[in-house]
Design a protein around this motif. Structure first.
Motif, PDB file in Angstrom:
ATOM      1  N   VAL A   1      54.504 -34.480   0.388  1.00 47.66           N
ATOM      2  CA  VAL A   1      54.679 -35.158   1.730  1.00 47.66           C
ATOM      3  C   VAL A   1      55.681 -34.522   2.626  1.00 47.66           C
ATOM      4  CG1 VAL A   1      55.826 -37.294   2.702  1.00 47.66           C
ATOM      5  CG2 VAL A   1      54.215 -37.409   0.783  1.00 47.66           C
ATOM      6  N   ALA A   2      56.516 -33.650   1.813  1.00 45.93           N
ATOM      7  CA  ALA A   2      57.626 -32.783   2.566  1.00 45.93           C
ATOM      8  C   ALA A   2      56.691 -31.912   3.410  1.00 45.93           C
ATOM      9  CB  ALA A   2      58.578 -32.295   1.705  1.00 45.93           C
ATOM     10  N   PHE A   3      55.683 -31.296   2.833  1.00 45.66           N
ATOM     11  CA  PHE A   3      55.110 -30.175   3.607  1.00 45.66           C
ATOM     12  C   PHE A   3      53.721 -30.696   4.507  1.00 45.66           C
ATOM     13  CE2 PHE A   3      57.689 -28.176   0.508  1.00 45.66           C
ATOM     14  CZ  PHE A   3      58.080 -26.947   1.165  1.00 45.66           C
ATOM     15  N   SER A   4      53.353 -31.858   4.002  1.00 48.60           N
ATOM     16  CA  SER A   4      51.850 -32.133   4.475  1.00 48.60           C
ATOM     17  C   SER A   4      51.997 -33.291   5.602  1.00 48.60           C
ATOM     18  CB  SER A   4      50.735 -32.356   3.707  1.00 48.60           C
ATOM     19  OG  SER A   4      51.180 -33.488   2.755  1.00 48.60           O
ATOM     20  N   GLY A   5      53.162 -34.083   5.630  1.00 46.70           N
ATOM     21  CA  GLY A   5      53.068 -35.611   6.079  1.00 46.70           C
ATOM     22  C   GLY A   5      52.504 -36.512   5.300  1.00 46.70           C
ATOM     23  N   ILE A   6      52.313 -37.650   5.681  1.00 43.61           N
ATOM     24  CA  ILE A   6      51.664 -38.610   4.867  1.00 43.61           C
ATOM     25  C   ILE A   6      50.051 -38.453   4.989  1.00 43.61           C
ATOM     26  CG2 ILE A   6      51.298 -41.089   4.697  1.00 43.61           C
ATOM     27  CD1 ILE A   6      53.935 -41.454   6.100  1.00 43.61           C
ATOM     28  N   ILE A   7      49.572 -38.403   4.142  1.00 45.41           N
ATOM     29  CA  ILE A   7      47.992 -38.163   3.734  1.00 45.41           C
ATOM     30  C   ILE A   7      47.699 -39.250   2.526  1.00 45.41           C
ATOM     31  CG2 ILE A   7      46.168 -37.030   3.080  1.00 45.41           C
ATOM     32  CD1 ILE A   7      47.765 -34.407   3.959  1.00 45.41           C
ATOM     33  N   GLY A   8      46.825 -40.393   3.022  1.00 48.86           N
ATOM     34  CA  GLY A   8      46.778 -41.317   2.339  1.00 48.86           C
ATOM     35  C   GLY A   8      45.495 -41.400   1.726  1.00 48.86           C
ATOM     36  N   PHE A   9      45.227 -42.128   0.633  1.00 45.21           N
ATOM     37  CA  PHE A   9      43.933 -42.269   0.023  1.00 45.21           C
ATOM     38  C   PHE A   9      43.314 -41.496  -0.896  1.00 45.21           C
ATOM     39  CE2 PHE A   9      43.960 -44.736   3.985  1.00 45.21           C
ATOM     40  CZ  PHE A   9      43.946 -46.150   3.620  1.00 45.21           C
ATOM     41  N   VAL A  10      43.851 -40.284  -0.760  1.00 52.50           N
ATOM     42  CA  VAL A  10      43.293 -39.169  -1.979  1.00 52.50           C
ATOM     43  C   VAL A  10      43.627 -39.442  -3.197  1.00 52.50           C
ATOM     44  CG1 VAL A  10      43.518 -36.768  -2.629  1.00 52.50           C
ATOM     45  CG2 VAL A  10      43.563 -37.142  -0.303  1.00 52.50           C
ATOM     46  N   GLY A  11      44.816 -39.930  -3.624  1.00 55.27           N
ATOM     47  CA  GLY A  11      45.133 -40.370  -5.077  1.00 55.27           C
ATOM     48  C   GLY A  11      44.602 -41.619  -5.095  1.00 55.27           C
ATOM     49  N   LEU A  12      44.068 -42.378  -4.038  1.00 53.94           N
ATOM     50  CA  LEU A  12      43.304 -43.736  -4.637  1.00 53.94           C
ATOM     51  C   LEU A  12      41.464 -43.412  -4.828  1.00 53.94           C
ATOM     52  CD1 LEU A  12      43.177 -46.689  -4.633  1.00 53.94           C
ATOM     53  CD2 LEU A  12      42.777 -46.702  -2.044  1.00 53.94           C
ATOM     54  N   MET A  13      41.227 -42.597  -4.059  1.00 50.06           N
ATOM     55  CA  MET A  13      39.715 -42.268  -4.147  1.00 50.06           C
ATOM     56  C   MET A  13      39.325 -41.390  -5.281  1.00 50.06           C
ATOM     57  SD  MET A  13      37.139 -41.346  -0.999  1.00 50.06           S
ATOM     58  CE  MET A  13      38.551 -40.021  -0.472  1.00 50.06           C
ATOM     59  N   VAL A  14      40.128 -40.190  -5.482  1.00 50.79           N
ATOM     60  CA  VAL A  14      39.574 -39.103  -6.347  1.00 50.79           C
ATOM     61  C   VAL A  14      39.356 -39.630  -7.796  1.00 50.79           C
ATOM     62  CG1 VAL A  14      40.092 -36.877  -7.195  1.00 50.79           C
ATOM     63  CG2 VAL A  14      40.352 -37.147  -4.731  1.00 50.79           C
TER      64      VAL A  14
ATOM     65  N   ILE B   1      39.449 -29.951  -3.613  1.00 49.78           N
ATOM     66  CA  ILE B   1      38.352 -29.971  -2.874  1.00 49.78           C
ATOM     67  C   ILE B   1      37.972 -30.889  -1.824  1.00 49.78           C
ATOM     68  CG2 ILE B   1      35.801 -29.915  -3.014  1.00 49.78           C
ATOM     69  CD1 ILE B   1      36.053 -28.942  -5.875  1.00 49.78           C
ATOM     70  N   LEU B   2      38.530 -32.019  -2.095  1.00 45.74           N
ATOM     71  CA  LEU B   2      38.551 -33.061  -0.879  1.00 45.74           C
ATOM     72  C   LEU B   2      39.308 -32.869   0.197  1.00 45.74           C
ATOM     73  CD1 LEU B   2      37.409 -35.688  -0.114  1.00 45.74           C
ATOM     74  CD2 LEU B   2      39.480 -36.824  -1.222  1.00 45.74           C
ATOM     75  N   LEU B   3      40.368 -32.421  -0.187  1.00 40.69           N
ATOM     76  CA  LEU B   3      41.397 -32.276   1.153  1.00 40.69           C
ATOM     77  C   LEU B   3      41.062 -30.933   1.581  1.00 40.69           C
ATOM     78  CD1 LEU B   3      43.550 -33.910   2.250  1.00 40.69           C
ATOM     79  CD2 LEU B   3      45.439 -32.517   1.019  1.00 40.69           C
ATOM     80  N   LEU B   4      40.540 -29.791   1.082  1.00 39.14           N
ATOM     81  CA  LEU B   4      39.922 -28.857   1.750  1.00 39.14           C
ATOM     82  C   LEU B   4      39.016 -29.211   2.756  1.00 39.14           C
ATOM     83  CD1 LEU B   4      39.491 -26.038  -1.150  1.00 39.14           C
ATOM     84  CD2 LEU B   4      41.145 -25.859   1.141  1.00 39.14           C
ATOM     85  N   TRP B   5      38.133 -30.051   2.532  1.00 39.07           N
ATOM     86  CA  TRP B   5      36.837 -30.602   3.390  1.00 39.07           C
ATOM     87  C   TRP B   5      37.480 -31.253   4.541  1.00 39.07           C
ATOM     88  CZ3 TRP B   5      32.718 -28.268   4.481  1.00 39.07           C
ATOM     89  CH2 TRP B   5      32.159 -27.369   3.473  1.00 39.07           C
TER      90      TRP B   5
ATOM     91  N   ILE C   1      44.959 -35.171   9.792  1.00 39.45           N
ATOM     92  CA  ILE C   1      44.089 -35.090   8.519  1.00 39.45           C
ATOM     93  C   ILE C   1      44.093 -36.481   7.972  1.00 39.45           C
ATOM     94  CG2 ILE C   1      45.811 -34.422   6.697  1.00 39.45           C
ATOM     95  CD1 ILE C   1      43.772 -32.300   5.691  1.00 39.45           C
ATOM     96  N   GLY C   2      45.259 -37.199   8.231  1.00 36.77           N
ATOM     97  CA  GLY C   2      45.178 -38.503   7.655  1.00 36.77           C
ATOM     98  C   GLY C   2      44.142 -39.575   7.989  1.00 36.77           C
ATOM     99  N   ILE C   3      43.533 -39.083   9.386  1.00 38.83           N
ATOM    100  CA  ILE C   3      42.691 -40.031   9.907  1.00 38.83           C
ATOM    101  C   ILE C   3      41.241 -39.689   9.113  1.00 38.83           C
ATOM    102  CG2 ILE C   3      41.143 -40.269  11.919  1.00 38.83           C
ATOM    103  CD1 ILE C   3      43.860 -39.824  13.540  1.00 38.83           C
ATOM    104  N   ILE C   4      41.159 -38.577   8.854  1.00 38.43           N
ATOM    105  CA  ILE C   4      39.786 -38.053   8.104  1.00 38.43           C
ATOM    106  C   ILE C   4      39.906 -38.610   6.830  1.00 38.43           C
ATOM    107  CG2 ILE C   4      38.439 -36.146   7.279  1.00 38.43           C
ATOM    108  CD1 ILE C   4      38.612 -36.274  10.391  1.00 38.43           C
ATOM    109  N   THR C   5      40.808 -38.704   6.004  1.00 39.52           N
ATOM    110  CA  THR C   5      40.947 -39.207   4.521  1.00 39.52           C
ATOM    111  C   THR C   5      40.725 -40.792   4.506  1.00 39.52           C
ATOM    112  OG1 THR C   5      43.393 -39.308   4.453  1.00 39.52           O
ATOM    113  CG2 THR C   5      42.287 -37.064   3.636  1.00 39.52           C
ATOM    114  N   GLY C   6      41.455 -41.296   5.572  1.00 44.30           N
ATOM    115  CA  GLY C   6      41.201 -42.772   5.730  1.00 44.30           C
ATOM    116  C   GLY C   6      39.767 -43.098   5.745  1.00 44.30           C
ATOM    117  N   LEU C   7      39.205 -42.353   6.901  1.00 44.15           N
ATOM    118  CA  LEU C   7      37.873 -42.781   7.102  1.00 44.15           C
ATOM    119  C   LEU C   7      36.893 -42.689   5.987  1.00 44.15           C
ATOM    120  CD1 LEU C   7      35.812 -43.520   9.269  1.00 44.15           C
ATOM    121  CD2 LEU C   7      35.478 -41.287   9.860  1.00 44.15           C
TER     122      LEU C   7
END
Length: 341
Positions: free
Chosen positions: A264-277, A302-306, A322-328
């Protein structure tokens, strides 16, 4: 959370995963506002690393784009995705909650609080490292606060730990919103973009920190696969196998907080990756955490790269958070799961 049986051979999944990862990494570096051919991407890589001597046929500007901007950004995306996926899988095991993810304990909220304080109030007193460092300190403080609340309230069971994390998250986010309200309105757009996730802070000099934490804590969690398998069955079963349930759960939470705080310190808040993968991985290889942990790391990257590819190309030359993309993607994924089950 019931374990499923193994569905596909591990070797086949790993082979497909590494091919997809290499392809995703290449495309991530190649595409953008300025397209760069794949042969140029890897030509720059081999020249810069000294693995081969190739006569440059590309301009200095393209080499700078590839090596100084896109390579560290793609590698950071892979590390963040891997870290969040590993933590999500581990938390889902120790809480027996299939909706658990790295943001469950308020860690991301703490990171947001630290970053907002740096961006709007303290200034960059340590240069470019100020935001990630204060974000990590905020995430660490949030973790300590959650653990303190859980101890005071004797909330050592899985469900009560989750509730403690949610409560602390609400309190910290309220404090973060106060910092935004009191800050300079002209700088709030930067804060909003950071809170929605972004990889713009990626630099070669910074990648060693998330890599080191991901390697050490990720390997430790992988070595705990047998205990994580037992925890998915239930606390009683795990206790009969000699596992100190409460202490082990707290230890996994701390390891997860360490990984998530750094990411989070380097990327900000990116949600749902740990929930979905982890859900996708368990459908592919079953519920054995000896397989789930490493495959989650691979597919999370792979998911976050895409997701980053989409964020940079959908509205090029502007970057979508990028959090908008992962949330969608996560929302559509779980709607599909609900429709099928």
């Amino acid at each position: 959370m019931r374990q499923s049986t193994k569905r596909f051979p591990l070797v086949g999944i790993l082979l497909i995963g590494f091919v997809l990862f290499g392809l995703s990494l290449s495309i991530s570096i190649s595409v953008g506002a300025v397209a760069v051919p794949l042969d140029t991407v890897w030509g720059v890589f081999f020249n810069r690393t000294g693995l081969a001597n190739i006569d440059p046929t590309w301009s200095g500007g393209r080499e700078a784009i590839v090596w100084e901007i896109r390579f560290p950004r793609a590698l950071l995306a892979a590390m963040v995705g891997a870290g969040l996926a590993i933590v999500g899988a581990s938390l889902q095991a120790v809480t027996r909650n299939s909706l658990a993810d790295p943001h469950l304990l308020g860690i991301s909220s703490g990171g947001a609080f630290g970053a907002i304080a740096a961006l709007l109030h303290t200034g960059l007193f340590l240069g470019l490292l100020t935001v990630p460092l204060m974000a990590f300190m905020g995430a660490l403080a949030a973790t300590i606060l959650v653990l303190g609340v859980s101890q005071v309230a004797s909330a050592t069971s899985a469900d009560r730990l989750v509730l403690a994390g949610v409560a602390v998250s609400f309190v910290i986010m309220a404090g973060a919103n106060i910092l935004i309200f009191l800050g300079d309105p002209r700088a709030t757009h930067t804060v909003v973009f950071w809170m929605l996730g972004g990889l713009g802070l990626a630099q070669w000099s910074h990648l060693s920190y998330p890599l080191a934490i991901l390697t050490v804590a990720g390997i430790w969690l992988w070595f705990q696969s047998a205990r994580l398998n037992a925890m998915t069955i239930g606390d009683e079963t795990a206790s009969t196998l000699g596992i100190p349930v409460a202490r082990f759960r707290l230890t996994v939470f701390v390891a997860g907080a360490l990984i998530t705080g750094v990411m989070v310190a380097f990327s900000g808040i990116i949600g749902f990756v740990g929930l979905m993968v982890p859900h996708i991985v368990r459908m592919l290889v079953g519920g054995d955490y000896t397989r789930v942990i490493p495959i989650s790391a691979l597919f999370g990257g792979i998911l976050l790269l895409w997701a980053d590819i989409c964020a940079r190309t959908v509205m090029a030359p502007e970057d979508i958070p990028i959090g908008i993309i992962t949330g969608l993607v996560a929302g559509l994924f779980f709607i599909g799961i609900l429709a099928k089950r």
